[in-house]
Design a protein around this motif. Structure first.
Motif, short mmCIF file in Angstrom:
data_model
loop_
_atom_site.label_atom_id
_atom_site.label_comp_id
_atom_site.label_asym_id
_atom_site.label_seq_id
_atom_site.Cartn_x
_atom_site.Cartn_y
_atom_site.Cartn_z
N MET A 1 0.81 -1.20 0.00
CA MET A 1 0.00 0.00 0.00
C MET A 1 0.85 1.27 0.00
O MET A 1 0.57 2.19 -0.71
N LEU A 2 1.86 1.29 0.85
CA LEU A 2 2.71 2.47 0.94
C LEU A 2 3.87 2.32 -0.02
O LEU A 2 4.88 1.72 0.28
N THR A 3 3.71 2.91 -1.21
CA THR A 3 4.69 2.79 -2.27
C THR A 3 5.29 4.15 -2.59
O THR A 3 4.94 5.16 -1.97
N ALA A 4 6.17 4.16 -3.58
CA ALA A 4 6.76 5.43 -4.02
C ALA A 4 5.68 6.33 -4.61
O ALA A 4 5.71 7.56 -4.44
N ARG A 5 4.71 5.73 -5.30
CA ARG A 5 3.60 6.51 -5.86
C ARG A 5 2.79 7.17 -4.74
O ARG A 5 2.38 8.32 -4.84
N PHE A 6 2.57 6.42 -3.66
CA PHE A 6 1.86 6.95 -2.49
C PHE A 6 2.60 8.15 -1.93
O PHE A 6 2.01 9.19 -1.65
N ALA A 7 3.91 8.01 -1.75
CA ALA A 7 4.71 9.11 -1.19
C ALA A 7 4.71 10.31 -2.10
O ALA A 7 4.58 11.46 -1.64
N LEU A 8 4.85 10.11 -3.40
CA LEU A 8 4.86 11.22 -4.35
C LEU A 8 3.52 11.95 -4.36
O LEU A 8 3.47 13.19 -4.31
N LEU A 9 2.42 11.21 -4.40
CA LEU A 9 1.10 11.82 -4.38
C LEU A 9 0.87 12.58 -3.08
O LEU A 9 0.31 13.68 -3.07
N THR A 10 1.33 12.02 -1.97
CA THR A 10 1.20 12.70 -0.68
C THR A 10 1.95 14.01 -0.67
O THR A 10 1.43 15.05 -0.25
N LEU A 11 3.19 14.00 -1.12
CA LEU A 11 4.01 15.21 -1.09
C LEU A 11 3.51 16.29 -2.05
O LEU A 11 3.51 17.47 -1.71
N VAL A 12 3.08 15.89 -3.24
CA VAL A 12 2.56 16.87 -4.20
C VAL A 12 1.28 17.51 -3.67
O VAL A 12 1.12 18.73 -3.69
#
Length: 115
Positions: A1-12
């Motif tokens: 669930m917690l992937t690089a895509r998750f982190a990028l979407l969260t930060l943006v």
């Protein structure tokens, strides 16, 4: 669930929401940053929650979801109004309460599901 895509979407999402709160509502930087991070986590978890039927509210746990939503919504709409703050401060605090409560509920649900 917690992937690089998750982190990028969260930060943006966090960056966009934080800047918008500071510019539009004259929110304090701390309120804007925490609101942005919570909004980012919420935005990143929503696609997962919609696709995965194990999250509360999908097929089971509707009562728990309704109670959690009422608590978050009630707190976000009533508490800031009673503090005697300026209109912008009330709105930014309401947003903070709403997104933190919603994100915390989704992230807590994800933690239970992953176990």
């Amino acid at each position: 669930m917690l992937t690089a895509r998750f982190a990028l979407l969260t930060l943006v999402t966090a960056a966009v929401v934080s800047v918008a709160l500071v510019l539009l509502l004259d929110a304090t930087p701390a309120t804007a940053i925490f609101s942005g991070l919570a909004a980012g986590a919420f935005a990143a978890m929503m696609p997962v929650a919609v696709r995965d039927g194990r999250f509360p509210g999908a097929h089971s746990g509707r009562r728990a979801s309704a109670i959690a939503s009422l608590l978050v919504l009630g707190s976000g709409l009533t508490v800031p109004a009673t503090l005697g703050l300026t209109r912008g401060a009330q709105l930014s605090l309401s947003i903070l309460i709403l997104v933190v409560g919603s994100a915390a509920f989704l992230l807590g649900s994800a933690a239970v599901i992953e176990e």
